[in-house]
Design a protein around this motif. Structure first.
Motif, PDB file in Angstrom:
ATOM      1  N   HIS A 105     150.412 -14.049 -77.501  1.00 29.50           N
ATOM      2  CA  HIS A 105     151.079 -14.915 -76.526  1.00 29.50           C
ATOM      3  C   HIS A 105     150.440 -16.294 -76.540  1.00 29.50           C
ATOM      4  CE1 HIS A 105     147.927 -14.975 -73.372  1.00 29.50           C
ATOM      5  NE2 HIS A 105     147.646 -13.761 -73.795  1.00 29.50           N
ATOM      6  N   GLU A 106     151.068 -17.200 -75.823  1.00 31.87           N
ATOM      7  CA  GLU A 106     150.521 -18.541 -75.694  1.00 31.87           C
ATOM      8  C   GLU A 106     149.304 -18.519 -74.782  1.00 31.87           C
ATOM      9  OE1 GLU A 106     153.994 -20.572 -74.122  1.00 31.87           O
ATOM     10  OE2 GLU A 106     154.360 -21.446 -76.097  1.00 31.87           O
ATOM     11  N   ARG A 107     148.406 -19.466 -74.995  1.00 34.13           N
ATOM     12  CA  ARG A 107     147.284 -19.615 -74.082  1.00 34.13           C
ATOM     13  C   ARG A 107     147.812 -19.946 -72.695  1.00 34.13           C
ATOM     14  NH1 ARG A 107     141.885 -22.020 -76.001  1.00 34.13           N
ATOM     15  NH2 ARG A 107     141.497 -20.762 -77.839  1.00 34.13           N
ATOM     16  N   GLN A 108     147.077 -19.525 -71.702  1.00 33.82           N
ATOM     17  CA  GLN A 108     147.472 -19.733 -70.314  1.00 33.82           C
ATOM     18  C   GLN A 108     146.534 -20.743 -69.648  1.00 33.82           C
ATOM     19  OE1 GLN A 108     150.200 -17.782 -69.128  1.00 33.82           O
ATOM     20  NE2 GLN A 108     150.279 -17.278 -71.299  1.00 33.82           N
ATOM     21  N   LEU A 109     147.060 -21.477 -68.699  1.00 33.71           N
ATOM     22  CA  LEU A 109     146.255 -22.412 -67.917  1.00 33.71           C
ATOM     23  C   LEU A 109     146.777 -22.428 -66.502  1.00 33.71           C
ATOM     24  CD1 LEU A 109     144.111 -24.708 -67.714  1.00 33.71           C
ATOM     25  CD2 LEU A 109     145.957 -26.302 -68.283  1.00 33.71           C
ATOM     26  N   THR A 110     145.890 -22.231 -65.570  1.00 36.19           N
ATOM     27  CA  THR A 110     146.196 -22.388 -64.156  1.00 36.19           C
ATOM     28  C   THR A 110     145.193 -23.393 -63.628  1.00 36.19           C
ATOM     29  OG1 THR A 110     146.920 -20.092 -63.999  1.00 36.19           O
ATOM     30  CG2 THR A 110     146.392 -21.216 -61.935  1.00 36.19           C
ATOM     31  N   THR A 111     145.699 -24.474 -63.112  1.00 31.98           N
ATOM     32  CA  THR A 111     144.795 -25.522 -62.650  1.00 31.98           C
ATOM     33  C   THR A 111     145.447 -26.327 -61.543  1.00 31.98           C
ATOM     34  OG1 THR A 111     143.376 -27.342 -63.380  1.00 31.98           O
ATOM     35  CG2 THR A 111     145.566 -27.258 -64.336  1.00 31.98           C
ATOM     36  N   SER A 116     146.085 -10.358 -76.770  1.00 31.96           N
ATOM     37  CA  SER A 116     145.659 -11.683 -76.362  1.00 31.96           C
ATOM     38  C   SER A 116     144.428 -12.164 -77.135  1.00 31.96           C
ATOM     39  CB  SER A 116     145.427 -11.650 -74.846  1.00 31.96           C
ATOM     40  OG  SER A 116     145.140 -12.901 -74.336  1.00 31.96           O
ATOM     41  N   PRO A 123     155.823 -17.097 -76.503  1.00 34.61           N
ATOM     42  CA  PRO A 123     155.992 -17.364 -75.070  1.00 34.61           C
ATOM     43  C   PRO A 123     156.386 -16.144 -74.245  1.00 34.61           C
ATOM     44  CG  PRO A 123     157.018 -19.107 -76.354  1.00 34.61           C
ATOM     45  CD  PRO A 123     156.625 -18.011 -77.330  1.00 34.61           C
ATOM     46  N   GLU A 160     145.327 -23.267 -80.168  1.00 34.59           N
ATOM     47  CA  GLU A 160     146.267 -22.144 -80.202  1.00 34.59           C
ATOM     48  C   GLU A 160     147.016 -22.108 -81.533  1.00 34.59           C
ATOM     49  OE1 GLU A 160     149.212 -20.916 -76.914  1.00 34.59           O
ATOM     50  OE2 GLU A 160     150.332 -22.283 -78.228  1.00 34.59           O
ATOM     51  N   SER A 190     144.005 -27.714 -76.332  1.00 37.61           N
ATOM     52  CA  SER A 190     144.208 -26.264 -76.252  1.00 37.61           C
ATOM     53  C   SER A 190     145.416 -25.836 -77.066  1.00 37.61           C
ATOM     54  CB  SER A 190     144.364 -25.833 -74.790  1.00 37.61           C
ATOM     55  OG  SER A 190     143.145 -26.004 -74.099  1.00 37.61           O
ATOM     56  N   ASN A 210     155.283 -12.995 -74.752  1.00 33.87           N
ATOM     57  CA  ASN A 210     154.342 -11.904 -75.032  1.00 33.87           C
ATOM     58  C   ASN A 210     154.901 -10.987 -76.126  1.00 33.87           C
ATOM     59  OD1 ASN A 210     152.837 -12.984 -72.990  1.00 33.87           O
ATOM     60  ND2 ASN A 210     152.948 -11.204 -71.651  1.00 33.87           N
TER      61      ASN A 210
END
Length: 187
Positions: free
Chosen positions: A109-115, A84, A167, A144, A140, A169
């Motif tokens: 992997h792709e960047r992650q976002l939880t919001t 990562s 996507p 990436e 973002s 991993n």
């Protein structure tokens, strides 16, 4: 396998970074860098399961600035796990300056976002809230993509291949990383 004696500097890295990539690692990097020899090639070793990609970019940018302003050579040595944000940091080293120890894995992997988006207030103010979040996501994605392009520069990997595999991993074993040109060699 490679004869490690061909790369004697890698046996004793000047900077050893382990654990989560975060602002504590940035501070540790700066401290170890300050204690490193003032001249000659510097080896930065990293083992991480990931963390904050912006902290990785900060360390990488500091290395770039030193390289650009002093001409100093930096070598990267990935140990065990370069996952990562670790791959983000590795991308700041040219492919011909990257090494891995036997058995090391890189994970891209792709960047992650939880919001959550909380909408409250006058209706006319709400589109700005949504546009701000959309701008954050779009920027973002651009960051990436810049990182992916830096990671694969000088390798045999196309940008389309990274986009296809990230996507899910993408784990890359040391031997495969060498075959793909992501690293110069394995020690």
């Amino acid at each position: 396998m490679t004869d490690a004696s061909r790369y004697p500097l890698l046996a004793r890295p000047h900077v050893n970074l382990n654990g989560s990539v975060d602002h504590a690692m940035v501070a540790d990097f700066r401290s170890q860098l300050a204690a490193a020899p003032a001249e000659g090639t510097l080896v930065v070793a990293l083992s991480t399961l990931g963390g904050d990609p912006e902290a990785a970019r900060l360390i990488g940018d500091e290395i770039r600035l030193i390289r650009d302003y002093t001409g100093r050579e930096f070598l990267f040595l990935g140990k065990v796990a370069v996952y990562s944000a670790g791959a983000t940091l590795m991308a700041h080293f040219p492919a011909e300056k990257r090494f891995l120890t036997r058995g090391t894995r890189i994970m891209v992997h792709e960047r992650q976002l939880t919001t959550d988006i909380h909408l409250s207030g006058p209706l006319k103010s709400l589109p700005a809230t949504l546009k701000a979040k959309l701008n954050e996501i779009e920027e973002s994605i651009r960051i990436e993509e810049e990182g992916f392009r830096d990671l694969i520069a000088g390798s045999n990997i196309s940008f389309d291949e990274v986009e296809k595999r990230a996507p899910a991993n993408w784990y890359i074993e040391a031997e495969e990383a060498r075959e793909l040109g992501l690293v110069l060699d394995i020690i």
